[in-house]
Scaffold this motif. Structure first.
Motif, mmCIF file in Angstrom:
data_model
loop_
_atom_site.group_PDB
_atom_site.id
_atom_site.type_symbol
_atom_site.label_atom_id
_atom_site.label_comp_id
_atom_site.label_asym_id
_atom_site.label_seq_id
_atom_site.Cartn_x
_atom_site.Cartn_y
_atom_site.Cartn_z
ATOM 1 N N GLU A 73 7.781 -8.811 32.164
ATOM 2 C CA GLU A 73 8.650 -8.667 30.991
ATOM 3 C C GLU A 73 9.527 -7.413 31.119
ATOM 4 O O GLU A 73 10.719 -7.436 30.774
ATOM 5 C CB GLU A 73 7.792 -8.580 29.731
ATOM 6 C CG GLU A 73 7.053 -9.868 29.410
ATOM 7 C CD GLU A 73 6.073 -9.698 28.254
ATOM 8 O OE1 GLU A 73 6.011 -8.568 27.703
ATOM 9 O OE2 GLU A 73 5.364 -10.675 27.919
ATOM 10 N N VAL A 74 8.938 -6.328 31.592
ATOM 11 C CA VAL A 74 9.697 -5.086 31.762
ATOM 12 C C VAL A 74 10.785 -5.256 32.821
ATOM 13 O O VAL A 74 11.909 -4.766 32.671
ATOM 14 C CB VAL A 74 8.755 -3.921 32.129
ATOM 15 C CG1 VAL A 74 9.553 -2.682 32.495
ATOM 16 C CG2 VAL A 74 7.823 -3.610 30.961
ATOM 17 N N LEU A 75 10.462 -5.975 33.887
ATOM 18 C CA LEU A 75 11.451 -6.233 34.942
ATOM 19 C C LEU A 75 12.616 -7.061 34.394
ATOM 20 O O LEU A 75 13.786 -6.765 34.688
ATOM 21 C CB LEU A 75 10.788 -6.955 36.108
ATOM 22 C CG LEU A 75 11.696 -7.312 37.296
ATOM 23 C CD1 LEU A 75 12.310 -6.056 37.912
ATOM 24 C CD2 LEU A 75 10.906 -8.081 38.356
ATOM 25 N N ASP A 76 12.312 -8.067 33.593
ATOM 26 C CA ASP A 76 13.371 -8.878 32.979
ATOM 27 C C ASP A 76 14.268 -8.011 32.095
ATOM 28 O O ASP A 76 15.493 -8.156 32.110
ATOM 29 C CB ASP A 76 12.762 -10.001 32.141
ATOM 30 C CG ASP A 76 12.097 -11.077 32.992
ATOM 31 O OD1 ASP A 76 12.411 -11.148 34.196
ATOM 32 O OD2 ASP A 76 11.261 -11.829 32.449
ATOM 33 N N ARG A 77 13.645 -7.121 31.350
ATOM 34 C CA ARG A 77 14.407 -6.245 30.456
ATOM 35 C C ARG A 77 15.295 -5.291 31.256
ATOM 36 O O ARG A 77 16.464 -5.086 30.915
ATOM 37 C CB ARG A 77 13.451 -5.441 29.569
ATOM 38 C CG ARG A 77 14.162 -4.569 28.527
ATOM 39 C CD ARG A 77 13.141 -3.838 27.664
ATOM 40 N NE ARG A 77 12.444 -2.804 28.412
ATOM 41 C CZ ARG A 77 11.376 -2.149 27.957
ATOM 42 N NH1 ARG A 77 10.873 -2.452 26.773
ATOM 43 N NH2 ARG A 77 10.801 -1.211 28.690
ATOM 44 N N ALA A 78 14.740 -4.737 32.338
ATOM 45 C CA ALA A 78 15.520 -3.824 33.173
ATOM 46 C C ALA A 78 16.701 -4.539 33.816
ATOM 47 O O ALA A 78 17.804 -3.991 33.906
ATOM 48 C CB ALA A 78 14.619 -3.208 34.249
ATOM 49 N N GLU A 79 16.488 -5.769 34.262
ATOM 50 C CA GLU A 79 17.571 -6.539 34.875
ATOM 51 C C GLU A 79 18.702 -6.780 33.880
ATOM 52 O O GLU A 79 19.885 -6.748 34.243
ATOM 53 C CB GLU A 79 17.037 -7.871 35.390
ATOM 54 C CG GLU A 79 18.084 -8.716 36.101
ATOM 55 C CD GLU A 79 17.552 -10.073 36.538
ATOM 56 O OE1 GLU A 79 18.352 -10.874 37.070
ATOM 57 O OE2 GLU A 79 16.345 -10.342 36.330
ATOM 58 N N ALA A 80 18.348 -6.997 32.608
ATOM 59 C CA ALA A 80 19.357 -7.240 31.581
ATOM 60 C C ALA A 80 20.066 -5.959 31.152
ATOM 61 O O ALA A 80 21.263 -5.984 30.829
ATOM 62 C CB ALA A 80 18.707 -7.914 30.370
ATOM 63 N N GLU A 81 19.349 -4.829 31.164
ATOM 64 C CA GLU A 81 19.902 -3.603 30.609
ATOM 65 C C GLU A 81 20.624 -2.718 31.621
ATOM 66 O O GLU A 81 21.507 -1.935 31.250
ATOM 67 C CB GLU A 81 18.782 -2.791 29.942
ATOM 68 C CG GLU A 81 18.208 -3.448 28.694
ATOM 69 C CD GLU A 81 17.111 -2.625 28.059
ATOM 70 O OE1 GLU A 81 16.674 -1.635 28.681
ATOM 71 O OE2 GLU A 81 16.692 -2.972 26.938
ATOM 72 N N LEU A 82 20.276 -2.812 32.899
ATOM 73 C CA LEU A 82 20.887 -1.921 33.887
ATOM 74 C C LEU A 82 22.408 -2.059 33.978
ATOM 75 O O LEU A 82 23.095 -1.050 34.148
ATOM 76 C CB LEU A 82 20.249 -2.129 35.261
ATOM 77 C CG LEU A 82 19.007 -1.282 35.545
ATOM 78 C CD1 LEU A 82 18.391 -1.646 36.882
ATOM 79 C CD2 LEU A 82 19.336 0.206 35.506
ATOM 80 N N PRO A 83 22.976 -3.273 33.861
ATOM 81 C CA PRO A 83 24.446 -3.347 33.878
ATOM 82 C C PRO A 83 25.083 -2.569 32.736
ATOM 83 O O PRO A 83 26.179 -2.020 32.877
ATOM 84 C CB PRO A 83 24.724 -4.852 33.749
ATOM 85 C CG PRO A 83 23.511 -5.504 34.319
ATOM 86 C CD PRO A 83 22.372 -4.621 33.904
ATOM 87 N N VAL A 84 24.387 -2.493 31.594
ATOM 88 C CA VAL A 84 24.885 -1.724 30.457
ATOM 89 C C VAL A 84 24.730 -0.230 30.731
ATOM 90 O O VAL A 84 25.616 0.575 30.439
ATOM 91 C CB VAL A 84 24.134 -2.110 29.167
ATOM 92 C CG1 VAL A 84 24.647 -1.288 27.990
ATOM 93 C CG2 VAL A 84 24.296 -3.597 28.885
ATOM 94 N N ILE A 85 23.602 0.145 31.317
ATOM 95 C CA ILE A 85 23.317 1.554 31.589
ATOM 96 C C ILE A 85 24.198 2.104 32.706
ATOM 97 O O ILE A 85 24.761 3.197 32.596
ATOM 98 C CB ILE A 85 21.826 1.734 31.958
ATOM 99 C CG1 ILE A 85 20.932 1.336 30.770
ATOM 100 C CG2 ILE A 85 21.537 3.173 32.396
ATOM 101 C CD1 ILE A 85 19.458 1.269 31.121
#
Length: 257
Positions: free
Chosen positions: A65-77
């Protein structure tokens, strides 16, 4: 009073002292940007402070779940610093190794919690500053009352066969001294996390490492003041972004000697 030397500058010095010099001149000197896989692993590792094993959570499922979240958020970050397609491919690669990571990491989570992540530290007395990845709180034992604070850094590369890399040991010594100055409490150990391998290694903070950090601090100050240092034989010139400028500066300097 000179500005504090950042622990990241000490890491840069260990890579090559001349990188510190060109950074002081305003050049971009880090040899390469972090790969998508390393960015994802770092985000996952930082999130471990949120995991609650006593809450009945399954570590493997939680890491997914954390990996999925990181994949979604890194383009924003990170914005344009990360390529979406490369990020997706890296996430697939990491997801395949999550079972092994979870198995290795599970018995070691106790070393990382409770903790606070990405904490800025500064000491004008020591002339050092930096942002530490994690500060772990642990109950004191023996003659130590209350809790003790332990610095931890995240390394997304491979660990050595035993112990930790020398550069990581020196970074830990720098952070340990910063914590000591803030807490007025001796910090005798530090942790290096290698999330790709699911490894968490705790090591002693040696007096010799503390001394070495302070001497490098002094050298970084001289370099920031305009002193061009010698280039070490083991400098990573083949992947350095300032090789051409460095070679030119060396040629000019040699004409005066």
């Amino acid at each position: 009073m000179p500005s504090p030397v950042r622990i990241s500058d000490i890491s840069l010095y260990l890579l090559c002292p001349r990188l510190v010099y060109f950074q002081a001149m305003g050049r971009s000197v880090w040899p390469k940007a972090e790969s998508p896989a390393r960015l994802l692993l770092r985000e996952v590792a930082l999130s471990l402070s949120e995991f609650e094993p006593d809450g009945g959570s399954d570590l493997l499922a939680w890491l997914g779940e954390v990996l999925d979240r990181a994949e979604a958020e890194l383009p924003v970050i990170c914005g344009d610093e990360v390529n979406i397609h490369d990020l997706r491919a890296a996430a697939v690669e990491i997801r395949e190794t999550l079972p092994e990571i979870a198995t290795n990491l599970s018995p070691k989570l106790v070393l990382l919690t409770p903790s606070e992540v990405e904490v800025e530290l500064r000491s004008d007395r020591l002339g050092l500053s930096g942002r530490i990845d994690r500060i772990v709180s642990r109950a004191g034992d023996g003659g130590t009352k209350g809790t003790v604070q332990i610095p931890s850094i995240i390394k997304t590369g491979s660990p050595p066969e035993t112990g930790v890399w020398r550069s990581d040991r020196l970074r830990l010594a720098g952070y340990a001294m910063l914590l000591e100055d803030q807490l007025d409490q001796r910090v005798g150990s530090g942790i290096v996390e290698y999330p790709w391998a699911g490894e968490v290694r705790e090591v002693e903070v040696r007096s010799s490492d503390r001394r070495r950090v302070l001497r490098i601090r002094d050298r970084v100050r001289l370099i920031n003041g305009g002193k061009l240092p010698d280039r070490p034989r083991e400098a990573p010139c083949e992947r350095c972004p300032v090789t051409e400028t460095c070679e030119t500066r060396s040629t000019l300097a040699s004409k005066f000697f």
